[in-house]
Design a protein around this motif. Structure first.
Motif, PDB file in Angstrom:
ATOM      1  N   ASP A   1      -0.786  18.172  11.477  1.00  0.00           N
ATOM      2  CA  ASP A   1      -2.068  18.761  11.887  1.00  0.00           C
ATOM      3  C   ASP A   1      -2.593  18.103  13.157  1.00  0.00           C
ATOM      4  O   ASP A   1      -3.229  18.745  13.994  1.00  0.00           O
ATOM      5  CB  ASP A   1      -3.131  18.581  10.792  1.00  0.00           C
ATOM      6  N   LEU A   2      -2.349  16.811  13.283  1.00  0.00           N
ATOM      7  CA  LEU A   2      -2.908  16.058  14.406  1.00  0.00           C
ATOM      8  C   LEU A   2      -1.980  16.038  15.613  1.00  0.00           C
ATOM      9  O   LEU A   2      -2.293  15.435  16.637  1.00  0.00           O
ATOM     10  CB  LEU A   2      -3.214  14.618  13.970  1.00  0.00           C
ATOM     11  N   GLY A   3      -0.807  16.677  15.474  1.00  0.00           N
ATOM     12  CA  GLY A   3       0.130  16.701  16.584  1.00  0.00           C
ATOM     13  C   GLY A   3       0.805  15.362  16.836  1.00  0.00           C
ATOM     14  O   GLY A   3       1.255  15.066  17.937  1.00  0.00           O
ATOM     15  N   LEU A   4       0.892  14.550  15.786  1.00  0.00           N
ATOM     16  CA  LEU A   4       1.568  13.250  15.915  1.00  0.00           C
ATOM     17  C   LEU A   4       3.062  13.422  15.652  1.00  0.00           C
ATOM     18  O   LEU A   4       3.474  14.421  15.071  1.00  0.00           O
ATOM     19  CB  LEU A   4       0.964  12.264  14.906  1.00  0.00           C
ATOM     20  N   PRO A   5       3.888  12.437  16.065  1.00  0.00           N
ATOM     21  CA  PRO A   5       5.330  12.535  15.799  1.00  0.00           C
ATOM     22  C   PRO A   5       5.590  12.763  14.314  1.00  0.00           C
ATOM     23  O   PRO A   5       4.911  12.179  13.463  1.00  0.00           O
ATOM     24  CB  PRO A   5       5.852  11.156  16.227  1.00  0.00           C
ATOM     25  N   GLN A   6       6.572  13.619  14.045  1.00  0.00           N
ATOM     26  CA  GLN A   6       6.841  13.985  12.657  1.00  0.00           C
ATOM     27  C   GLN A   6       7.387  12.812  11.843  1.00  0.00           C
ATOM     28  O   GLN A   6       8.226  12.050  12.331  1.00  0.00           O
ATOM     29  CB  GLN A   6       7.827  15.149  12.602  1.00  0.00           C
ATOM     30  N   LEU A   7       6.917  12.689  10.628  1.00  0.00           N
ATOM     31  CA  LEU A   7       7.390  11.633   9.731  1.00  0.00           C
ATOM     32  C   LEU A   7       8.619  12.142   8.990  1.00  0.00           C
ATOM     33  O   LEU A   7       8.783  13.342   8.797  1.00  0.00           O
ATOM     34  CB  LEU A   7       6.296  11.276   8.721  1.00  0.00           C
ATOM     35  N   PRO A   8       9.485  11.223   8.537  1.00  0.00           N
ATOM     36  CA  PRO A   8      10.641  11.651   7.739  1.00  0.00           C
ATOM     37  C   PRO A   8      10.204  12.359   6.454  1.00  0.00           C
ATOM     38  O   PRO A   8       9.066  12.194   6.009  1.00  0.00           O
ATOM     39  CB  PRO A   8      11.361  10.334   7.420  1.00  0.00           C
ATOM     40  N   ALA A   9      11.116  13.127   5.873  1.00  0.00           N
ATOM     41  CA  ALA A   9      10.775  13.959   4.709  1.00  0.00           C
ATOM     42  C   ALA A   9      10.343  13.138   3.501  1.00  0.00           C
ATOM     43  O   ALA A   9       9.523  13.576   2.701  1.00  0.00           O
ATOM     44  CB  ALA A   9      11.969  14.840   4.337  1.00  0.00           C
TER      45      ALA A   9
ATOM     46  N   ILE B   1       0.827  -1.206   0.000  1.00  0.00           N
ATOM     47  CA  ILE B   1       0.000   0.000   0.000  1.00  0.00           C
ATOM     48  C   ILE B   1       0.869   1.267   0.000  1.00  0.00           C
ATOM     49  O   ILE B   1       0.461   2.315  -0.487  1.00  0.00           O
ATOM     50  CB  ILE B   1      -0.969  -0.034   1.223  1.00  0.00           C
ATOM     51  N   LEU B   2       2.081   1.142   0.529  1.00  0.00           N
ATOM     52  CA  LEU B   2       2.941   2.320   0.704  1.00  0.00           C
ATOM     53  C   LEU B   2       3.172   3.134  -0.561  1.00  0.00           C
ATOM     54  O   LEU B   2       3.094   4.372  -0.530  1.00  0.00           O
ATOM     55  CB  LEU B   2       4.280   1.897   1.343  1.00  0.00           C
ATOM     56  N   PRO B   3       3.431   2.486  -1.706  1.00  0.00           N
ATOM     57  CA  PRO B   3       3.646   3.296  -2.924  1.00  0.00           C
ATOM     58  C   PRO B   3       2.426   4.131  -3.329  1.00  0.00           C
ATOM     59  O   PRO B   3       2.544   5.064  -4.115  1.00  0.00           O
ATOM     60  CB  PRO B   3       3.940   2.243  -4.012  1.00  0.00           C
ATOM     61  N   ARG B   4       1.240   3.792  -2.800  1.00  0.00           N
ATOM     62  CA  ARG B   4       0.024   4.523  -3.154  1.00  0.00           C
ATOM     63  C   ARG B   4      -0.279   5.658  -2.184  1.00  0.00           C
ATOM     64  O   ARG B   4      -1.256   6.387  -2.355  1.00  0.00           O
ATOM     65  CB  ARG B   4      -1.179   3.562  -3.199  1.00  0.00           C
ATOM     66  N   VAL B   5       0.535   5.768  -1.142  1.00  0.00           N
ATOM     67  CA  VAL B   5       0.292   6.812  -0.136  1.00  0.00           C
ATOM     68  C   VAL B   5       0.974   8.103  -0.578  1.00  0.00           C
ATOM     69  O   VAL B   5       2.153   8.106  -0.927  1.00  0.00           O
ATOM     70  CB  VAL B   5       0.819   6.369   1.244  1.00  0.00           C
ATOM     71  N   GLU B   6       0.207   9.204  -0.575  1.00  0.00           N
ATOM     72  CA  GLU B   6       0.780  10.517  -0.879  1.00  0.00           C
ATOM     73  C   GLU B   6       1.532  10.958   0.370  1.00  0.00           C
ATOM     74  O   GLU B   6       0.940  11.404   1.362  1.00  0.00           O
ATOM     75  CB  GLU B   6      -0.341  11.518  -1.201  1.00  0.00           C
ATOM     76  N   TRP B   7       2.828  10.796   0.346  1.00  0.00           N
ATOM     77  CA  TRP B   7       3.626  10.969   1.556  1.00  0.00           C
ATOM     78  C   TRP B   7       3.538  12.386   2.117  1.00  0.00           C
ATOM     79  O   TRP B   7       3.401  12.578   3.318  1.00  0.00           O
ATOM     80  CB  TRP B   7       5.096  10.603   1.266  1.00  0.00           C
ATOM     81  N   GLU B   8       3.600  13.373   1.229  1.00  0.00           N
ATOM     82  CA  GLU B   8       3.534  14.769   1.682  1.00  0.00           C
ATOM     83  C   GLU B   8       2.231  15.021   2.438  1.00  0.00           C
ATOM     84  O   GLU B   8       2.210  15.653   3.490  1.00  0.00           O
ATOM     85  CB  GLU B   8       3.590  15.686   0.451  1.00  0.00           C
ATOM     86  N   ALA B   9       1.140  14.488   1.877  1.00  0.00           N
ATOM     87  CA  ALA B   9      -0.179  14.681   2.497  1.00  0.00           C
ATOM     88  C   ALA B   9      -0.226  13.995   3.865  1.00  0.00           C
ATOM     89  O   ALA B   9      -0.784  14.532   4.823  1.00  0.00           O
ATOM     90  CB  ALA B   9      -1.267  14.129   1.583  1.00  0.00           C
ATOM     91  N   LEU B  10       0.370  12.819   3.945  1.00  0.00           N
ATOM     92  CA  LEU B  10       0.382  12.086   5.215  1.00  0.00           C
ATOM     93  C   LEU B  10       1.200  12.841   6.265  1.00  0.00           C
ATOM     94  O   LEU B  10       0.815  12.930   7.436  1.00  0.00           O
ATOM     95  CB  LEU B  10       0.947  10.678   5.002  1.00  0.00           C
ATOM     96  N   ARG B  11       2.299  13.433   5.821  1.00  0.00           N
ATOM     97  CA  ARG B  11       3.142  14.224   6.738  1.00  0.00           C
ATOM     98  C   ARG B  11       2.351  15.422   7.278  1.00  0.00           C
ATOM     99  O   ARG B  11       2.368  15.703   8.479  1.00  0.00           O
ATOM    100  CB  ARG B  11       4.386  14.747   6.003  1.00  0.00           C
ATOM    101  N   THR B  12       1.671  16.108   6.365  1.00  0.00           N
ATOM    102  CA  THR B  12       0.858  17.266   6.752  1.00  0.00           C
ATOM    103  C   THR B  12      -0.193  16.847   7.775  1.00  0.00           C
ATOM    104  O   THR B  12      -0.419  17.521   8.787  1.00  0.00           O
ATOM    105  CB  THR B  12       0.142  17.851   5.510  1.00  0.00           C
ATOM    106  N   LEU B  13      -0.822  15.725   7.474  1.00  0.00           N
ATOM    107  CA  LEU B  13      -1.879  15.217   8.332  1.00  0.00           C
ATOM    108  C   LEU B  13      -1.352  14.927   9.747  1.00  0.00           C
ATOM    109  O   LEU B  13      -1.960  15.322  10.747  1.00  0.00           O
ATOM    110  CB  LEU B  13      -2.442  13.946   7.690  1.00  0.00           C
ATOM    111  N   CYS B  14      -0.218  14.247   9.815  1.00  0.00           N
ATOM    112  CA  CYS B  14       0.365  13.923  11.123  1.00  0.00           C
ATOM    113  C   CYS B  14       0.705  15.203  11.882  1.00  0.00           C
ATOM    114  O   CYS B  14       0.516  15.290  13.100  1.00  0.00           O
ATOM    115  CB  CYS B  14       1.612  13.057  10.952  1.00  0.00           C
TER     116      CYS B  14
END
Lengths: 147, 247
Positions: free
Chosen positions: A62-70, A47-60
């Motif tokens: 926004d939610l105050g979750l630990p930051q994802l790598p770039a 599933i990972l190749p289908r995830v828009e990584w930038e969007a997921l980073r933004t989402l995390c």
């Protein structure tokens, strides 16, 4: 609703759907809940190749979750090398059997599948319309004047 | 039956959406056996495929292939709640004519026994266009609708008959409950006995457009799709459609 789900959602309004501003939807007043989901390493890998990584980073963020790598983890970071294989530099596709899932893969599983929005709103960045999430179910029905 | 121009969104709100919302739990208890064509479509998708189940009902197709990701939606909140229990899949509440998904994205979509609930031809074609619109190039949608031609069924509908019909859903009251064996074959669209508080039978009427032979394929083409494969399975017409892309 899972964070993975948000990766495949945008505003339901026709005028917004085609715009970049509508994706991803922005959580507001979100109440998070961790729901345990059985780990399926291959599901996460596929599933990972289908995830828009930038969007997921933004989402995390926004939610105050630990930051994802770039950038998204490479396939090679998801499994420990299979000791019986020993060929270096080969993609996991070439390896008959994957090694053990790494912590990186487990963390992805936790973020994408186990971290859920239980209550709150999802806001369109284009038109500002707010969609309600109640008991983990997001509702995208539009009032008739917005259809 | 109202004329076609009297039908539309408000009509469906009363004769489709409100009914499913009320019968959700009973309906769901009778929906457990997947149709073979749908099973085959889902289980032959490559691992890691992502897709939509538009009008998922209770989500009975969600557990069939755990190596793909399905984002399911239904117009009924009560049904979407039931459907959301199938991990790792997801369910949301959405209208098939206003889908909240990015366009040209998904590998597949299924729309099983949904489009026939739309009450005008333009709305049915709009629904098919919406399904095709979310597919990536080469993506495939399986659309499944009730057939007019089902002479062999208890309902006795056949070629040349009225295509816009009301179909009763009966929730039996406690006094009329007779133990009845569930049929082992694919379920028919028939209510099974279930006690209701307060007693007495309750009958809900749902609107259906019964598809005649070739009509589903026509709708696919008018909606901007190409038919990859189509056929008839136990009182239903089905088609696998793909979006036509300008080259």
């Amino acid at each position: 609703m899972k964070l993975l789900t948000l990766n495949f959602l945008t505003c339901a309004r026709k005028a917004c759907k085609a715009t970049n501003a509508a994706f991803p939807l922005h959580p507001k007043d979100a109440e998070l809940e961790i729901v345990e989901v059985e780990l399926s390493p291959l599901f996460v890998r596929n599933i990972l190749p289908r995830v828009e990584w930038e969007a997921l980073r933004t989402l995390c963020q926004d939610l105050g979750l630990p930051q994802l790598p770039a950038t998204a983890p490479e396939p090679g970071e998801l499994f420990t090398p299979n000791p019986s294989d020993g060929v270096e530099g080969e993609g996991i596709e070439e390896v008959g059997e994957e090694g053990e899932p790494t912590q990186t893969l487990k963390d992805l599983h936790h973020v994408l599948l186990e971290t859920t929005i239980r209550e709150g709103k999802l806001v369109c960045g284009s038109c500002g319309h707010e969609y309600a999430v109640k008991e983990g179910i997001a509702n995208f029905l539009l009032p008739s004047h917005l259809v | 039956m109202a004329d076609s121009d009297l039908r539309g969104e408000a009509y469906e709100a009363e004769h489709v959406h409100a009914v499913y919302e009320q019968i959700a739990s009973h309906f769901s208890s009778t929906r457990y056996k997947p149709w073979p064509i749908v099973s085959q479509f889902l289980t032959t998708l490559p691992p890691g495929s992502i897709g939509l189940d538009i009008g998922c009902g209770n989500g009975k197709y969600l557990p069939l292939n755990p190596s793909i990701y399905i984002l399911a939606s239904d117009r009924s909140t009560n049904l979407a709640k039931i459907a959301s229990s199938h991990q790792p899949q997801s369910a949301i509440v959405a209208d098939s004519l206003a889908l909240p998904h990015p366009l040209k994205t998904f590998d597949f979509a299924i729309s099983i026994a949904v489009v026939h609930h739309l009450s005008t031809v333009s709305r049915r074609r709009e629904a098919v266009a919406a399904i095709l619109g979310v597919l990536r190039k080469g993506g495939r949608a399986l659309i499944y609708v009730w057939a007019l031609e089902q002479k062999g069924s208890r309902r006795g509908w056949e070629e040349g008959g009225e295509q816009d019909v009301m179909v009763p859903w009966v929730v039996k009251g406690p006094k009329q409950v007779k133990p009845r064996k569930r049929k082992a074959k694919t379920e028919t669209d028939e209510a099974v006995s279930m006690p209701v508080e307060g007693g007495g039978d309750r009958t809900f009427q749902r609107y259906y457009h019964l598809y005649r032979k070739g009509e589903l394929e026509e709708d696919v083409v008018v909606a901007g799709g190409a038919v990859v494969e189509s056929g008839y399975e136990k009182d239903n017409w089905w088609a696998i459609a793909t979006p036509r892309w300008e080259t």
